[in-house]
Motif scaffolding. Structure first.
Motif, PDB file in Angstrom:
ATOM      1  N   ALA A  24     -14.604  15.329   1.103  1.00  0.00           N
ATOM      2  CA  ALA A  24     -14.372  14.808   2.454  1.00  0.00           C
ATOM      3  C   ALA A  24     -15.490  13.845   2.865  1.00  0.00           C
ATOM      4  O   ALA A  24     -15.232  12.763   3.406  1.00  0.00           O
ATOM      5  CB  ALA A  24     -14.274  15.961   3.444  1.00  0.00           C
ATOM      6  N   ASP A  49      -7.088  14.270   2.745  1.00  0.00           N
ATOM      7  CA  ASP A  49      -6.376  15.546   2.986  1.00  0.00           C
ATOM      8  C   ASP A  49      -5.635  15.961   1.717  1.00  0.00           C
ATOM      9  O   ASP A  49      -5.682  17.121   1.296  1.00  0.00           O
ATOM     10  CB  ASP A  49      -5.325  15.392   4.101  1.00  0.00           C
ATOM     11  N   ILE A  88      -8.340  19.619   5.655  1.00  0.00           N
ATOM     12  CA  ILE A  88      -9.172  19.024   6.712  1.00  0.00           C
ATOM     13  C   ILE A  88      -8.538  19.407   8.042  1.00  0.00           C
ATOM     14  O   ILE A  88      -7.397  19.025   8.324  1.00  0.00           O
ATOM     15  CB  ILE A  88      -9.245  17.481   6.619  1.00  0.00           C
ATOM     16  N   THR A  91      -8.025  16.125  11.358  1.00  0.00           N
ATOM     17  CA  THR A  91      -7.764  14.906  10.582  1.00  0.00           C
ATOM     18  C   THR A  91      -7.785  13.658  11.458  1.00  0.00           C
ATOM     19  O   THR A  91      -8.216  12.589  11.002  1.00  0.00           O
ATOM     20  CB  THR A  91      -6.406  15.022   9.857  1.00  0.00           C
ATOM     21  N   PHE A  94     -11.328  12.702  11.729  1.00  0.00           N
ATOM     22  CA  PHE A  94     -11.744  12.227  10.408  1.00  0.00           C
ATOM     23  C   PHE A  94     -11.268  10.787  10.177  1.00  0.00           C
ATOM     24  O   PHE A  94     -12.042   9.911   9.762  1.00  0.00           O
ATOM     25  CB  PHE A  94     -11.147  13.175   9.363  1.00  0.00           C
ATOM     26  N   PHE A 101     -14.862  17.660  11.994  1.00  0.00           N
ATOM     27  CA  PHE A 101     -13.724  18.171  11.245  1.00  0.00           C
ATOM     28  C   PHE A 101     -14.253  19.210  10.267  1.00  0.00           C
ATOM     29  O   PHE A 101     -15.477  19.317  10.068  1.00  0.00           O
ATOM     30  CB  PHE A 101     -12.993  17.037  10.499  1.00  0.00           C
ATOM     31  N   VAL A 103     -13.248  22.036   6.671  1.00  0.00           N
ATOM     32  CA  VAL A 103     -12.380  22.655   5.664  1.00  0.00           C
ATOM     33  C   VAL A 103     -12.215  24.113   6.092  1.00  0.00           C
ATOM     34  O   VAL A 103     -13.211  24.771   6.433  1.00  0.00           O
ATOM     35  CB  VAL A 103     -13.038  22.609   4.267  1.00  0.00           C
ATOM     36  N   SER A 187     -10.510  19.812  16.766  1.00  0.00           N
ATOM     37  CA  SER A 187     -10.443  20.636  15.553  1.00  0.00           C
ATOM     38  C   SER A 187     -10.467  22.095  15.981  1.00  0.00           C
ATOM     39  O   SER A 187     -11.494  22.598  16.465  1.00  0.00           O
ATOM     40  CB  SER A 187     -11.611  20.354  14.605  1.00  0.00           C
TER      41      SER A 187
END
Ligand code: IPD
Ligand code: CA
Length: 279
Positions: A24, A49, A88, A91, A94, A101, A103, A187
């Motif tokens: 990422a 993603d 992600i 997104t 991002f 953002f 994981v 997020s």
């Protein structure tokens, strides 16, 4: 499955989340992130993603071939032993170059989240929780804030274009009318992690997917917060409203969400699934 089996998955998922975060970061810093396509209104998907989604599936399926996997970009079906993954979360941030953002990886057994990982690759903070073993940020224990009341509280009220805007406006109006400060940071996973470590006091959204929140909800529960939970089984594939907060403002936020919901009181929010009080 033994406790050691869960531990092994919990550790492996942390390594995977860090490696996914490296992918990422590479996209984010190389300005490749903006090449996205729109899945829905304000709902893009980028090459990052898709690459991270594939990477995590390959890693987890390789290490634990009997486990089921459900991800945002590939889908999947509920299973007894199930990974639920958002490659992600955040997104839109991002894709626009906003460094907020994460994981998100959860591991569930029989409809109960046992391990949750939220990794912020920009701040290099990894939030981890294993059910019954507490919540941590970069290995240090975390706790929710001791909120005094609405006047002392910040609530992240997430917005999804999948839900009628009028309900969201009603929710935000209710928050402000009761004296809450409100943010919308884009997020859900990061919002729940921020709640778990005491940066904010509440998180709510009228319509979210399981992969956005399962890991974060476990973080909050293990950090001493309250959550309304998320339906498992077939419910994992549907949108649901989500509420998590510090114990002091639970009732006030539950009432606000009920007033804002499209069903407005016809169906109650999920019952209190967990209030973990470790004084
Ligand atoms: C989104 C984020 C956002 C929330 C949206 C979600 P995505 O997930 O969690 O905060 O408001 O409803 O769809 O698409 O970035 O993984
Ligand atoms: Ca996502």
């Amino acid at each position: 499955m033994t406790s050691d089996d869960i531990d092994r998955r919990h550790r492996f998922a942390q390594d995977c989340a860090r490696e996914a975060g490296t992918i990422a970061r590479r996209y984010f810093r190389s300005c490749e992130a903006p090449s996205s396509i729109e899945k829905g209104r304000h709902d893009p998907v980028t090459r990052a993603d898709l690459e991270i989604d594939r990477f995590l599936i390959d890693q987890l399926a390789g290490a634990f071939p009997a486990d089921g996997i459900l991800t945002e970009e590939t889908g999947g079906v509920p299973a007894r032993h199930l990974w639920v993954i958002d490659p992600i979360d955040g997104t839109l941030n991002f894709a626009r170059g906003i460094a907020h953002f994460a994981v998100s990886i959860a591991f569930c057994i029989d409809g109960r989240t046992e391990s949750g990982i939220v990794y912020d690759p920009i701040s290099d903070e990894i939030f981890t929780a294993r059910r019954g073993h507490g919540a941590f940020c970069n290995g240090r224990p975390i706790r929710v804030r001791t909120t005094q009341g609405p006047w002392d509280a910040i609530v992240d009220a997430g917005y999804s274009s999948r839900h009628p805007a009028a309900d969201y406006v009603r929710l935000v109006h209710g928050l402000l009318a009761q004296g809450y400060a409100f943010v919308q940071n884009g997020s859900a996973a990061m919002g729940l992690a921020a709640l778990a470590c005491g940066r904010i006091d509440g998180f709510c959204e009228l319509s979210l997917k399981s992969w956005d929140v399962l890991a974060g909800l476990l973080l909050v529960e293990e950090a001493g917060g309250w959550t309304g939970g998320f339906p498992h089984g077939p419910g994992l594939l549907e949108d649901h409203e989500v509420l998590a907060c510090t114990p002091a403002i639970r009732q006030s936020l539950r009432d606000l969400l009920l007033e804002s919901s499209p069903l407005r009181g016809k169906t109650p929010l999920p019952s209190v699934q967990s209030v973990i009080q470790k004084s």
